[in-house]
Structure formats: structure tokens, C-alpha cells
Design an enzyme around this catalytic site. Sequence first.
Site, PDB file in Angstrom:
ATOM      1  N   ARG A 146       0.672  -1.264  -0.045  1.00 29.96           N
ATOM      2  CA  ARG A 146      -0.013   0.101   0.084  1.00 29.96           C
ATOM      3  C   ARG A 146       0.773   1.215  -0.112  1.00 29.96           C
ATOM      4  O   ARG A 146       0.389   2.328  -0.731  1.00 29.96           O
ATOM      5  CB  ARG A 146      -0.950   0.143   1.165  1.00 29.96           C
ATOM      6  CG  ARG A 146      -2.422   0.678   0.890  1.00 29.96           C
ATOM      7  CD  ARG A 146      -3.320   0.655   1.898  1.00 29.96           C
ATOM      8  NE  ARG A 146      -3.428  -0.587   2.525  1.00 29.96           N
ATOM      9  CZ  ARG A 146      -4.022  -0.954   3.713  1.00 29.96           C
ATOM     10  NH1 ARG A 146      -4.872   0.098   4.170  1.00 29.96           N
ATOM     11  NH2 ARG A 146      -4.232  -2.012   4.112  1.00 29.96           N
TER      12      ARG A 146
ATOM     13  N   VAL B 240      -6.687 -21.888   5.845  1.00 29.32           N
ATOM     14  CA  VAL B 240      -7.056 -22.389   7.056  1.00 29.32           C
ATOM     15  C   VAL B 240      -6.150 -23.225   7.775  1.00 29.32           C
ATOM     16  O   VAL B 240      -5.158 -23.948   7.247  1.00 29.32           O
ATOM     17  CB  VAL B 240      -8.047 -23.879   6.390  1.00 29.32           C
ATOM     18  CG1 VAL B 240      -8.930 -24.256   7.677  1.00 29.32           C
ATOM     19  CG2 VAL B 240      -9.175 -23.302   5.630  1.00 29.32           C
TER      20      VAL B 240
ATOM     21  N   GLY C 147      -0.603  -9.580  22.578  1.00 27.33           N
ATOM     22  CA  GLY C 147      -0.280  -9.507  21.240  1.00 27.33           C
ATOM     23  C   GLY C 147      -1.209 -10.806  20.644  1.00 27.33           C
ATOM     24  O   GLY C 147      -1.172 -11.056  19.279  1.00 27.33           O
TER      25      GLY C 147
ATOM     26  N   GLU D 144      -6.384  -8.591  18.374  1.00 23.00           N
ATOM     27  CA  GLU D 144      -6.230  -7.354  17.578  1.00 23.00           C
ATOM     28  C   GLU D 144      -6.961  -6.440  18.415  1.00 23.00           C
ATOM     29  O   GLU D 144      -7.674  -6.440  19.556  1.00 23.00           O
ATOM     30  CB  GLU D 144      -6.831  -7.648  16.191  1.00 23.00           C
ATOM     31  CG  GLU D 144      -5.983  -8.564  15.463  1.00 23.00           C
ATOM     32  CD  GLU D 144      -6.022  -8.591  13.750  1.00 23.00           C
ATOM     33  OE1 GLU D 144      -6.248  -7.621  13.570  1.00 23.00           O
ATOM     34  OE2 GLU D 144      -5.948  -9.582  13.422  1.00 23.00           O
TER      35      GLU D 144
ATOM     36  N   ASP E  88     -13.822 -15.091  11.479  1.00 22.87           N
ATOM     37  CA  ASP E  88     -12.705 -15.813  11.108  1.00 22.87           C
ATOM     38  C   ASP E  88     -12.950 -17.412  10.938  1.00 22.87           C
ATOM     39  O   ASP E  88     -12.932 -18.057   9.987  1.00 22.87           O
ATOM     40  CB  ASP E  88     -11.399 -15.559  11.890  1.00 22.87           C
ATOM     41  CG  ASP E  88     -10.201 -16.088  11.438  1.00 22.87           C
ATOM     42  OD1 ASP E  88      -9.695 -15.896  10.368  1.00 22.87           O
ATOM     43  OD2 ASP E  88     -10.070 -17.442  12.186  1.00 22.87           O
TER      44      ASP E  88
ATOM     45  N   LYS F  70     -13.411 -20.090   7.652  1.00 21.21           N
ATOM     46  CA  LYS F  70     -12.591 -21.260   7.369  1.00 21.21           C
ATOM     47  C   LYS F  70     -13.487 -22.623   7.596  1.00 21.21           C
ATOM     48  O   LYS F  70     -13.421 -23.750   6.853  1.00 21.21           O
ATOM     49  CB  LYS F  70     -11.652 -21.513   8.803  1.00 21.21           C
ATOM     50  CG  LYS F  70     -10.553 -20.561   8.534  1.00 21.21           C
ATOM     51  CD  LYS F  70     -10.039 -20.255   9.962  1.00 21.21           C
ATOM     52  CE  LYS F  70      -8.666 -19.283   9.561  1.00 21.21           C
ATOM     53  NZ  LYS F  70      -8.195 -18.842  11.025  1.00 21.21           N
TER      54      LYS F  70
END
Lengths: 433, 433
Positions: free
Chosen positions: B47, B132, B187, B190, B201, B205
Site C-alpha cells: 500500500r 485454513v 499480542g 487485535e 474468521d 474457515k
Amino acid sequence: MNTRPIGVALLGCGVVGSEVVRLLTEQADELTARTGAPIELRGIAVRKLGKHRDVPAELLTTDSAALVAREDVDVVVEVVGGIEPVRTLLLQALRAGRSVVTANKALLAEHTAELAEAADASGADLYFEAAVAGAIPIVRPLRESLAGDRITRVVGIVNGTTNFILSAMDATGAGYAETLEEAGRLGYAEADPTADVDGFDAAAKAAILASLAFHTRVTAADVHREGIRDITASDLSAARALSCTVKLLALCERVPQADGSERVSARVYPAMVPLSHPLASVDGAFNAVVVEAEAAGRLMFYGQGAGGAPTASAVVGDLVAVCRNQVQGGRGPRESAYAQLAVSPMGDTPTRYHVSMEVADVAGVLATVAGEFSRRGVSISTVRQAVRGDGATLVVVTHTAPDSALAATVAALHELEHVTSVTSVLRVEGDTP
Amino acid sequence: MNTRPIGVALLGCGVVGSEVVRLLTEQADELTARTGAPIELRGIAVRKLGKHRDVPAELLTTDSAALVAREDVDVVVEVVGGIEPVRTLLLQALRAGRSVVTANKALLAEHTAELAEAADASGADLYFEAAVAGAIPIVRPLRESLAGDRITRVVGIVNGTTNFILSAMDATGAGYAETLEEAGRLGYAEADPTADVDGFDAAAKAAILASLAFHTRVTAADVHREGIRDITASDLSAARALSCTVKLLALCERVPQADGSERVSARVYPAMVPLSHPLASVDGAFNAVVVEAEAAGRLMFYGQGAGGAPTASAVVGDLVAVCRNQVQGGRGPRESAYAQLAVSPMGDTPTRYHVSMEVADVAGVLATVAGEFSRRGVSISTVRQAVRGDGATLVVVTHTAPDSALAATVAALHELEHVTSVTSVLRVEGDTP
């Protein structure tokens, strides 16, 4: 796209072969949809006619050479086992451009080079997922999924019979001989259990796994092999005392050399495995393979490593792949042996040992024992000592050292005046407490 | 054999993309030996320029459309994520005959049909192992290894963030909100955790897994989805009391219909899993997928489901496969969607429930509760009752029943006079004690 029927010759119709026939028959429409062309069984080669009631009698033949040579055979599926006459038949098929799917670990562990060269010369496919760990996809992950990574280590439980025996010994406290007998009664051990209990079967699989993982030809003769005949109830109780169990492992790993090069080690032996290790809970007739790769990290594959239906699942999966290649054009992966790494002799290979011994309760015995280790450059990880009556039990777990130094130390311990007996010697896998 | 260099365009250079560049660079010679031709990176679309210090600056470009259209690009590798502009770029690449390797689950869960059709029209390859369960080979086993078998069920832990949170809640007894905060600090979650904690998510999958397993197009919209936001410390302690834990599962299965036909169910929700179940011990950020097939039996695949290096391992493994196909001729497996099974609505899908409730200690309350279940045709597997002070805790685990009957029963329990509160409602996976 070539949608004409694909002719298949099946060699062998025992436990696995009859399940292959069943899957091809019951799933015929599905398999056609998946491959793009009908898969047609041209014939089934067997040693004797008449015993095979589950398969169409008109397909049976005792002339395997004629079957393999038929004009309308495109793919040969082999589930006979053993070296000859299968080796000759499959070479004949591959040279004539017929693709081969085989479950034959013994053949592949000795003759992959020859078979792969014949396949390359004619452009045929050679698939063998069922040769290692039955239904568990392990050949395809190693040769395809991890082809972008650097595999450092493969450790597996790849023989169901020995795993059943060791699991049972651990659960019951019984000895090896009576557990083997029980395994035979239950159908988990054959009348002649040599191939399993002496590690020949696992060693063939280790050779195949090491070849795939390290892009190097490794044959059964390159694999250091120790079976489970000498495992005793005391070995299992020594393991339990350290929160471990005992498993027959097939280990394949890269061994860094002092000059910066690498060798490969492939070996089969019973080892102590901590209960916290993913392989420790693989019980009974199940198989599992742990793969460590630099980018992927640690992966584990688990499932049924033997039996008619599971093995047939892997065979027919390969057959679908070969047929797809014939329909779409192209070939599956070829042998990858470019790395040509040398094999590390067992004596040079780094391992860890556990040693349990009975010693006299006299001053200085621990120092004497420790001296035997340090004299050979073997560093000790832990020592446990328990005094009992007029003696003591001494349990030593070492750090990693060349296997020959460890073996020499154990031999020397046997000779020490105050060591009454060495009761258990086992290699150790993983981070043992 | 076509041994000219293969040109690769990389779209995206974040955590995964930079690892892809590293693997391609550090392993260049090995990858050439494995594929039969050098793999050459033509450009990396990002980007913004300037932020990417680990990769060769001369390869960076912000013009992804021009990169994909370059004459010397044979394969496009996409690790950007999201639907647009990636969908348009990959369709453009496939239509021009360029093969695609993608890790983009969200795109595949909505647009596989369109992408596969574009690939078929031009004869290009479409590979997506990394979409996946990260490094774990699961796409290839489902579409290739098990192509000769009939898969009946796929159950997986396919989201590391939610598995980390649930594992931590189980270990510490803490609530959802504070554990999510902790996961963010470490971490594992998010800043906007919606895609993970609300199951988006995992649902993407599940759609991909169901499509592969059942040869049927299943999109994210077909997947029933419940996240983990409402999981409480009481749910986890209720699970512990039954020797279970709680996992966010992606479930795909065949659902037999009364008329002899079959539907497919794909769903994501937190469920109680017995500690003896192979998925129960999959902790922290790890992923695992259990596959049940008629001939192969139960298989399990375990490893790291996310992260730069593991995901890059899967991406580069696919890239090697695509390059091999270009060198040897031929294509990889195509989309297999011939079965066209209908999707089973969640209400009709058979599930099992666990319900914990606080009830008044009065005669007949158990009979009244049991009556609510039986009135809706729900059979009870076990009831446990513990009297505490002036009330009692009632724990009910049902047999399998249509989900709508179970949900209606729970709604009715809330209204019962002597049910003080319903403290935990969870679906149950496996054979719970």
C-alpha cells in the site's frame, strides 16, 4: 481433458485389497465425479483363485504379469507386500508408462531409487501414501505441503503392534512375553511378530520418511534399528517414575557436523517419552507422526496406521490423484533426492540416555558413577538417589551426547564394583524432567 | 520439462508476506532443486512504499494491477486479505492464465466459485493451503489424500485468538472481558477483535472446510455463527465440573434427512468438549482439526494456525506445487462441487445441550424441568442435582435433538416458576460423561 475410462490392475486381494475393491465399487459414481473419468477395475491378481468371495470372480487371475501388461491397464495398484515378484512387476509397469500406487513399505525402503527412475523415464506417476502410517496423510504433507520449508526432524509412532504391546505393558505392569501373547490372541500381533517387534517395519517407514523429509535417498539398511523384545516391566516402571512412558519411535533428523555440513540420522528404538509430549498419549494400535520444520514449527498427524479400510482409503486417495493427472495431463511430484546428504552413523548421532541402577550404599558411589559419565564427555542432566535397606537406587538422565559415548558409559557402569545391577537403560525423547 | 524461471508477483508484504520473501530468498537453491526451475520474485505490491526494510526496495510497487498484468509473471501470491481490491486482481490474473496462491479465507469463503471458474476457463491453478489453520496441512489432505474416501465430519479449533482466550479463562478462572484485554496486551488479540471473538474468521474457515469435505459449495453466509463474547467464568466452571473444557469449534458434517437424502451443516460456536477428546488439550494459540471419514476413521492434524512464518510455510509449499505443475505440465486439483448438497438450517441440525440452572428446593421441580425437555422430544442423557442451602443446582445434559427443540426448551426453562436462574447453556461435542 481426457475422459475415457481409466483401467486399473489390482495386485493383491487380502485385507487391504478387498477394501480397495469395495471402495471403488461402492463409490464408483463419486470417484468418477472427482477424477473426471470412470475408474474401471480390469483385473485382480491373486495367488489362489476361489478364496475371494467378496470380489467379482470374473476379475480374478493368478497371472499378474499378464494383467500388468494388458493394453487397457493405465494404473497398477499394489497391495501384496514383499520384494519379489512385486518389484519386477512394478518396474515392468512403470517402464511401460503405467502409473503405480503402492502400499509396499519394504519395497520402497530398498528400491525407491530404481522405481523412481523407471517412472521418470516413462513419465509415469509413483504414489505411496499408504506405505507409512496407513490412513494418516504423511507422505503428501512431507513431499508437497512442506516443500517450501526446511524440515529438521520427524518423529513418529509408526507401528501399531509394538505400540499396542507397550501401551498394554504400561497399563497392566505385565512383562513383554505375556503381553505379546495377549496381543496375538487379540489379533494385534502376527504369528511371527519379528517384522513388528524387532523394528523392521518401523525402520522401512523411517527410511521412507527420512528420504522425503531431507531430499536424500535413505534405505532400510541406513536405519539404526532396535526393537522392543528387551523392554521389561522395570523399564516401564522406571519411565513412570519420571512421568514418562515408553514408545517405539522412528526418528529422522538432520545432524549438524563440526565442519558446517549436515548428515541425516534415521533410527528406530524404544525411548522414554515424557507424558507431556504429544506422542505419549498415542495409545494402542494408533499411529502419529510429529514433524518439525523451521518455518511451520511443530505439526502432528494422528490416526489409524493400519487395517484394511484405513489403508485402502490412502490407496484410493492416491489412485484418484493419479487418475486426475491422467485426465488433466501432467504428473504428480517426482522423487526429490538432490540433497544427497550422508547418513550419520549411530555412534556419532546425539542422543540422551536414562540409566537406572542398583548400587551399594557406600560413600563415594555417586561420585564414581558420575566420573564414568564425565570421563566420556557426557554431561548429566539429573540424578535421583533413593536409599533402600543396604542399597540405593540411582537414576541418571543425561544431556545430549554422541550415542557411542553413552553406550560406552553404560558398559563401564556394569563393571563398577559398587553397581549391583543396571536395571534399565533407555534413550530419552523430548525434555524429560 | 520447462525449466525457464518462473515469475512470481507477491501481493502484500506484512507479517506473512515478508516471511514469504525470506523463505524464497534464503531457500532459493533448494526451491529450484525441488521445482525444477528457479522461482523469481518480479515484484511486491504494497500500500505504501518505505515501510518495508526487510525486502529488496527495487521490488516494491504500489501498482498491484500493473504487477499482476506483467508479461513475465506466471504466478500471483496473495497475502493481503479482505475482499476488494484482491478479488478483482486475482480474477484478472486467473483469466489471463496466471496461477494463484492465496491465504485469503474471507475471499475464498465468499468467492471460491467465481475464482475456480476463472481458473478452469484458463487452465490456471488455484491453491489456498494457508487459508485454513496456517501451517497445518488440511486443505491438501481434504482435497487430495481423502479423495478416495467419504468424509462424514470435520471438527476443528481454527482460531488461535479465541482458543487463547478460552484456554486462559479455563486456567485462571477469570472472566471474558479481562481475559480479552490480557490477550490484547500479549499480542494474541487485535485492537478490534470482532473477526475473531464473534466467529467470523472461524466461519470463513468452516465454509472452506465444508466445501472441500463434502464437494459442495458452502459460503460464509451458510455457516451458523456464534462467538465467545457471552462465555462466562461460570460456563467454564460448569464445564470443569463435567470433566470438560470450552472450545470455539468449527463443525462441518453431513446431516441425514428423513427422505434418505443428505444435507451439510457448517457451524461455529463455543461448545463443551470432554477432557478425553483430542481437541480438549489443544491450548493457547494452537489449531487442530479432526476429520472423520468412513474408511480412514478419525484423523487429527495439529500445529500452529497463524503467525508469519507458519503461514508463509504453507504459502511457499503451494507455490512450489504450482511451479512444479508449470515445469512438468498439468494442473493441480480443481474445485470439486459436484455433490451440490443443500445446507441444513441450524434449527434442524442435531446437537446436544448442557444446561445448568439454580432451582428452588421444592418437591417436583426436577419433574417439571424434565417435562419441558420431553414435551419437545428431547431425551435427557444425565441429570445431576446438588442441594445447597434453600436451593439446588440442576445440571442437565441431553441426547442429540434438533437444535430448535433444544433452544425452545431452554427458553421455556427461563420462564419456570421454580427455576431461579439458568446459569450456563452450552452445546456439547463428543461423548460427555
